[in-house]
Design a protein around this motif. Structure first.
Motif, PDB file in Angstrom:
ATOM      1  N   ASP A 123       0.821  -1.213   0.000  1.00  0.00           N
ATOM      2  CA  ASP A 123       0.000   0.000   0.000  1.00  0.00           C
ATOM      3  C   ASP A 123       0.857   1.266   0.000  1.00  0.00           C
ATOM      4  OD1 ASP A 123      -2.444  -1.310  -0.130  1.00  0.00           O
ATOM      5  OD2 ASP A 123      -2.621  -1.459   2.052  1.00  0.00           O
ATOM      6  N   GLY A 124       1.924   1.232  -0.795  1.00  0.00           N
ATOM      7  CA  GLY A 124       2.759   2.407  -0.956  1.00  0.00           C
ATOM      8  C   GLY A 124       3.751   2.673   0.160  1.00  0.00           C
ATOM      9  N   GLN A 125       3.855   1.781   1.134  1.00  0.00           N
ATOM     10  CA  GLN A 125       4.801   1.964   2.239  1.00  0.00           C
ATOM     11  C   GLN A 125       5.733   0.762   2.335  1.00  0.00           C
ATOM     12  OE1 GLN A 125       2.684   2.712   5.877  1.00  0.00           O
ATOM     13  NE2 GLN A 125       2.122   4.782   5.268  1.00  0.00           N
ATOM     14  N   ALA A 126       6.982   1.032   2.701  1.00  0.00           N
ATOM     15  CA  ALA A 126       7.945  -0.051   2.889  1.00  0.00           C
ATOM     16  C   ALA A 126       7.427  -1.000   3.960  1.00  0.00           C
ATOM     17  CB  ALA A 126       9.301   0.518   3.281  1.00  0.00           C
ATOM     18  N   ALA A 127       7.382  -2.285   3.617  1.00  0.00           N
ATOM     19  CA  ALA A 127       6.836  -3.272   4.547  1.00  0.00           C
ATOM     20  C   ALA A 127       7.882  -4.276   5.018  1.00  0.00           C
ATOM     21  CB  ALA A 127       5.673  -4.015   3.896  1.00  0.00           C
ATOM     22  N   VAL A 128       8.689  -4.761   4.092  1.00  0.00           N
ATOM     23  CA  VAL A 128       9.663  -5.805   4.406  1.00  0.00           C
ATOM     24  C   VAL A 128      10.916  -5.558   3.574  1.00  0.00           C
ATOM     25  CG1 VAL A 128      10.132  -8.287   4.332  1.00  0.00           C
ATOM     26  CG2 VAL A 128       7.829  -7.494   4.855  1.00  0.00           C
ATOM     27  N   ALA A 129      12.062  -5.738   4.190  1.00  0.00           N
ATOM     28  CA  ALA A 129      13.328  -5.710   3.455  1.00  0.00           C
ATOM     29  C   ALA A 129      13.827  -7.141   3.353  1.00  0.00           C
ATOM     30  CB  ALA A 129      14.342  -4.822   4.159  1.00  0.00           C
ATOM     31  N   VAL A 130      14.321  -7.496   2.174  1.00  0.00           N
ATOM     32  CA  VAL A 130      14.797  -8.853   1.910  1.00  0.00           C
ATOM     33  C   VAL A 130      16.271  -8.792   1.545  1.00  0.00           C
ATOM     34  CG1 VAL A 130      14.566 -10.874   0.421  1.00  0.00           C
ATOM     35  CG2 VAL A 130      12.524  -9.591   1.113  1.00  0.00           C
ATOM     36  N   ARG A 131      17.045  -9.596   2.227  1.00  0.00           N
ATOM     37  CA  ARG A 131      18.478  -9.700   1.938  1.00  0.00           C
ATOM     38  C   ARG A 131      18.690 -10.996   1.168  1.00  0.00           C
ATOM     39  NH1 ARG A 131      21.646  -7.862   6.678  1.00  0.00           N
ATOM     40  NH2 ARG A 131      20.829  -5.926   5.803  1.00  0.00           N
ATOM     41  N   LEU A 132      19.146 -10.861  -0.056  1.00  0.00           N
ATOM     42  CA  LEU A 132      19.371 -12.016  -0.910  1.00  0.00           C
ATOM     43  C   LEU A 132      20.707 -12.672  -0.577  1.00  0.00           C
ATOM     44  CD1 LEU A 132      18.149 -10.410  -4.242  1.00  0.00           C
ATOM     45  CD2 LEU A 132      16.902 -12.013  -2.782  1.00  0.00           C
ATOM     46  N   PRO A 133      20.814 -13.977  -0.797  1.00  0.00           N
ATOM     47  CA  PRO A 133      22.068 -14.666  -0.496  1.00  0.00           C
ATOM     48  C   PRO A 133      23.107 -14.375  -1.569  1.00  0.00           C
ATOM     49  CG  PRO A 133      20.552 -16.175  -1.525  1.00  0.00           C
ATOM     50  CD  PRO A 133      19.804 -14.878  -1.326  1.00  0.00           C
ATOM     51  N   HIS A 134      24.359 -14.638  -1.238  1.00  0.00           N
ATOM     52  CA  HIS A 134      25.418 -14.547  -2.231  1.00  0.00           C
ATOM     53  C   HIS A 134      25.223 -15.679  -3.225  1.00  0.00           C
ATOM     54  CE1 HIS A 134      27.610 -11.401  -0.232  1.00  0.00           C
ATOM     55  NE2 HIS A 134      27.522 -12.060   0.908  1.00  0.00           N
ATOM     56  N   LEU A 135      25.621 -15.470  -4.449  1.00  0.00           N
ATOM     57  CA  LEU A 135      25.409 -16.475  -5.483  1.00  0.00           C
ATOM     58  C   LEU A 135      26.117 -17.786  -5.175  1.00  0.00           C
ATOM     59  CD1 LEU A 135      25.567 -14.344  -8.744  1.00  0.00           C
ATOM     60  CD2 LEU A 135      23.565 -15.349  -7.645  1.00  0.00           C
ATOM     61  N   SER A 136      27.279 -17.731  -4.541  1.00  0.00           N
ATOM     62  CA  SER A 136      27.988 -18.973  -4.250  1.00  0.00           C
ATOM     63  C   SER A 136      27.194 -19.845  -3.287  1.00  0.00           C
ATOM     64  CB  SER A 136      29.380 -18.688  -3.689  1.00  0.00           C
ATOM     65  OG  SER A 136      29.285 -17.941  -2.490  1.00  0.00           O
ATOM     66  N   SER A 137      26.531 -19.244  -2.306  1.00  0.00           N
ATOM     67  CA  SER A 137      25.713 -20.048  -1.395  1.00  0.00           C
ATOM     68  C   SER A 137      24.470 -20.554  -2.109  1.00  0.00           C
ATOM     69  CB  SER A 137      25.351 -19.270  -0.132  1.00  0.00           C
ATOM     70  OG  SER A 137      24.549 -18.145  -0.438  1.00  0.00           O
ATOM     71  N   ALA A 138      23.987 -19.814  -3.108  1.00  0.00           N
ATOM     72  CA  ALA A 138      22.850 -20.284  -3.899  1.00  0.00           C
ATOM     73  C   ALA A 138      23.242 -21.548  -4.664  1.00  0.00           C
ATOM     74  CB  ALA A 138      22.377 -19.190  -4.849  1.00  0.00           C
ATOM     75  N   LEU A 139      24.444 -21.590  -5.190  1.00  0.00           N
ATOM     76  CA  LEU A 139      24.907 -22.778  -5.902  1.00  0.00           C
ATOM     77  C   LEU A 139      25.013 -23.964  -4.947  1.00  0.00           C
ATOM     78  CD1 LEU A 139      25.827 -24.196  -8.440  1.00  0.00           C
ATOM     79  CD2 LEU A 139      28.107 -23.220  -8.096  1.00  0.00           C
ATOM     80  N   ASP A 140      25.488 -23.728  -3.746  1.00  0.00           N
ATOM     81  CA  ASP A 140      25.547 -24.803  -2.750  1.00  0.00           C
ATOM     82  C   ASP A 140      24.154 -25.350  -2.467  1.00  0.00           C
ATOM     83  OD1 ASP A 140      28.299 -24.558  -2.533  1.00  0.00           O
ATOM     84  OD2 ASP A 140      28.203 -23.273  -0.753  1.00  0.00           O
ATOM     85  N   ARG A 141      23.168 -24.449  -2.364  1.00  0.00           N
ATOM     86  CA  ARG A 141      21.786 -24.899  -2.133  1.00  0.00           C
ATOM     87  C   ARG A 141      21.252 -25.692  -3.329  1.00  0.00           C
ATOM     88  NH1 ARG A 141      21.667 -20.151  -0.023  1.00  0.00           N
ATOM     89  NH2 ARG A 141      20.647 -19.157  -1.779  1.00  0.00           N
ATOM     90  N   LEU A 142      21.593 -25.259  -4.540  1.00  0.00           N
ATOM     91  CA  LEU A 142      21.173 -25.994  -5.733  1.00  0.00           C
ATOM     92  C   LEU A 142      21.774 -27.399  -5.753  1.00  0.00           C
ATOM     93  CD1 LEU A 142      21.409 -23.324  -8.590  1.00  0.00           C
ATOM     94  CD2 LEU A 142      19.355 -24.500  -7.811  1.00  0.00           C
ATOM     95  N   LEU A 143      23.027 -27.510  -5.391  1.00  0.00           N
ATOM     96  CA  LEU A 143      23.675 -28.825  -5.358  1.00  0.00           C
ATOM     97  C   LEU A 143      23.033 -29.719  -4.298  1.00  0.00           C
ATOM     98  CD1 LEU A 143      27.375 -27.714  -5.853  1.00  0.00           C
ATOM     99  CD2 LEU A 143      25.985 -29.066  -7.465  1.00  0.00           C
ATOM    100  N   ALA A 144      22.712 -29.154  -3.155  1.00  0.00           N
ATOM    101  CA  ALA A 144      22.033 -29.927  -2.106  1.00  0.00           C
ATOM    102  C   ALA A 144      20.655 -30.379  -2.575  1.00  0.00           C
ATOM    103  CB  ALA A 144      21.926 -29.099  -0.823  1.00  0.00           C
ATOM    104  N   GLU A 145      19.967 -29.510  -3.293  1.00  0.00           N
ATOM    105  CA  GLU A 145      18.653 -29.869  -3.842  1.00  0.00           C
ATOM    106  C   GLU A 145      18.786 -30.996  -4.858  1.00  0.00           C
ATOM    107  OE1 GLU A 145      14.771 -30.314  -4.763  1.00  0.00           O
ATOM    108  OE2 GLU A 145      15.622 -29.294  -3.022  1.00  0.00           O
ATOM    109  N   MET A 146      19.824 -30.958  -5.664  1.00  0.00           N
ATOM    110  CA  MET A 146      20.039 -32.032  -6.637  1.00  0.00           C
ATOM    111  C   MET A 146      20.242 -33.367  -5.919  1.00  0.00           C
ATOM    112  SD  MET A 146      19.780 -30.848  -9.708  1.00  0.00           S
ATOM    113  CE  MET A 146      18.508 -29.774  -9.054  1.00  0.00           C
ATOM    114  N   ALA A 147      21.022 -33.358  -4.850  1.00  0.00           N
ATOM    115  CA  ALA A 147      21.239 -34.591  -4.085  1.00  0.00           C
ATOM    116  C   ALA A 147      19.906 -35.104  -3.523  1.00  0.00           C
ATOM    117  CB  ALA A 147      22.245 -34.355  -2.962  1.00  0.00           C
ATOM    118  N   ARG A 148      19.069 -34.199  -3.019  1.00  0.00           N
ATOM    119  CA  ARG A 148      17.761 -34.621  -2.507  1.00  0.00           C
ATOM    120  C   ARG A 148      16.906 -35.236  -3.610  1.00  0.00           C
ATOM    121  NH1 ARG A 148      18.548 -30.095   0.637  1.00  0.00           N
ATOM    122  NH2 ARG A 148      17.464 -28.694  -0.788  1.00  0.00           N
ATOM    123  N   GLN A 149      16.971 -34.658  -4.808  1.00  0.00           N
ATOM    124  CA  GLN A 149      16.182 -35.175  -5.925  1.00  0.00           C
ATOM    125  C   GLN A 149      16.642 -36.562  -6.356  1.00  0.00           C
ATOM    126  OE1 GLN A 149      15.522 -32.624  -9.309  1.00  0.00           O
ATOM    127  NE2 GLN A 149      15.148 -30.841  -8.016  1.00  0.00           N
TER     128      GLN A 149
END
Length: 126
Positions: free
Chosen positions: A40-66
């Motif tokens: 509604d036109g006002q700042a509500a939540v700030a989101v801090r994105l992960p570093h790309l290298s940690s994103a790759l680690d998460r993708l690899l972990a997801e692949m192992a789960r799959q």
């Protein structure tokens, strides 16, 4: 906990943030690289994105789960090719040293990962 972290938007996006490894931060602690979401036109939540290298680690972990939680290096050749294809779809190779990281996780050489990627490109166009 800050009122901003109790905002309905914060609750709604929590599963998404967990899936991508991002975190919520109070608006008054947001950095310039954080994403500020408005409600509604006002700042509500700030989101801090992960570093790309940690994103790759998460993708690899997801692949192992799959693949039934097996270490990626123990997969057969076809499964490793499938992992490379899935990782390419998710942008894993846009990350600096992505090929090297994936090769290490799969227990193969960089050359092998490039071959898997080239083979996939050939099947897309042929």
């Amino acid at each position: 906990m800050s009122d901003a972290l109790e905002h309905p938007l914060a609750a709604a996006i929590k599963p998404l943030l967990e899936a991508v490894g991002a975190t919520q931060v109070p608006i008054d602690e947001a950095r310039t690289e954080d994403v500020v979401l408005e409600w509604d036109g006002q700042a509500a939540v700030a989101v801090r994105l992960p570093h790309l290298s940690s994103a790759l680690d998460r993708l690899l972990a997801e692949m192992a789960r799959q693949f039934d939680g097996r270490p990626l290096a123990e997969l057969d050749r076809w499964e490793k090719q499938r992992v490379v294809a899935l990782l390419e779809e998710r942008g894993a190779f846009t990350v600096r040293h992505g090929v090297e990281t994936v090769a290490s996780a799969l227990g193969v050489s960089r050359f092998t990962v490039y071959n898997y990627l080239n083979r996939q490109d050939g099947t897309k166009t042929g």
